[in-house]
Scaffold this active site. Sequence first.
Site, mmCIF file in Angstrom:
data_model
loop_
_atom_site.group_PDB
_atom_site.id
_atom_site.type_symbol
_atom_site.label_atom_id
_atom_site.label_comp_id
_atom_site.label_asym_id
_atom_site.label_seq_id
_atom_site.Cartn_x
_atom_site.Cartn_y
_atom_site.Cartn_z
ATOM 1 N N ARG A 23 -13.072 93.359 -93.525
ATOM 2 C CA ARG A 23 -12.420 93.380 -94.827
ATOM 3 C C ARG A 23 -10.903 93.289 -94.630
ATOM 4 N NH1 ARG A 23 -16.478 91.900 -96.693
ATOM 5 N NH2 ARG A 23 -17.763 92.842 -98.322
ATOM 6 N N HIS B 267 -12.231 83.371 -96.205
ATOM 7 C CA HIS B 267 -13.301 84.318 -96.557
ATOM 8 C C HIS B 267 -14.627 83.581 -96.747
ATOM 9 C CE1 HIS B 267 -13.942 88.537 -98.479
ATOM 10 N NE2 HIS B 267 -15.046 88.122 -97.885
#
Length: 308
Positions: free
Chosen positions: A223, A271
């Site tokens: 993350r 991502h």
Amino acid sequence: MQLVYKSEPERGRLWQRWLAQHAPDITLHIWPEIGEPDQVDALIAWQPPDDIAACFPNLKLLFSVGAGADQFDLTILPPDLPVIRMIEPGLTQGMVEYVTFSVLGLHRDMPRYLQQQRQQQWQAHSALPAAQRRVGVMGMGELGQAALRQLVALGFDCAGWSRTPRQYSGVRCWHGDDQLAEFLAHSDILVCLLPLTATTHGLLNSALFNQLPHGAALVQAGRGPQLNHDDLLLALESGQLRAAVIDVTDPEPLPPSHPFWRHPAIWLTPHIASQTQNESAIVALLDNLRRYQRGEPLHGLIDRSRGY
């Protein structure tokens, strides 16, 4: 059963058609259409509405459309509302592919060769066999174990680290803060697949990088807020790290002036390491809904005390 889907509309329409064919007893509304609010049993979302309890007074389940649920602010959700992250084969396979690509690229020094290509430089460098390259994976959940399985099959010397003890065939396992330094010292390529929690926020920093072998490499697919950008740049400048593959950042996307865009030792991706696959995800979602209806344990249920 009444569901509301609040994420990418195209996926929602596909899921709506699939459920109508395979589970006609389940009705899926696509946000902002919600049907009768007090009849909604489950919400599937990346970001729920701010006042979820007021929107859906009888909500029984909250599903994340992604592999994690750290985008949810658990402190403002009803305390007894089950929160479930997505576990489906497409997400897992995507992460295995990304980690394998990244580790192989770093193992074979591909960032260096890419720079040589740009400079029209033809120069070979020695290559280690996979058995002599130590790969450490932080996070040994569903995704971490699947990635390790593939890396072990490729012949890498693999280790794993997790908060609590784990055992995995062919993998040397460490756990907890007391064993973190020893794990890091045995990681020539460090792969981060940790969830975002209070303890992992900012974890990838100078203190951690300095415990890796000199010239190690990083794969960050956990993350964004886990990585200290300035500390990574310092580690690359000093040679403590030789390269990094970064899939998640904070913020996303990075501003145009951010040095990651142009850094010669960084591969930056938007991502995309692990993306929900529409067909396999709706099958997994329906399976979980049926499990709920039968009173069986749910796959991917978040432990609120740990945040994942």
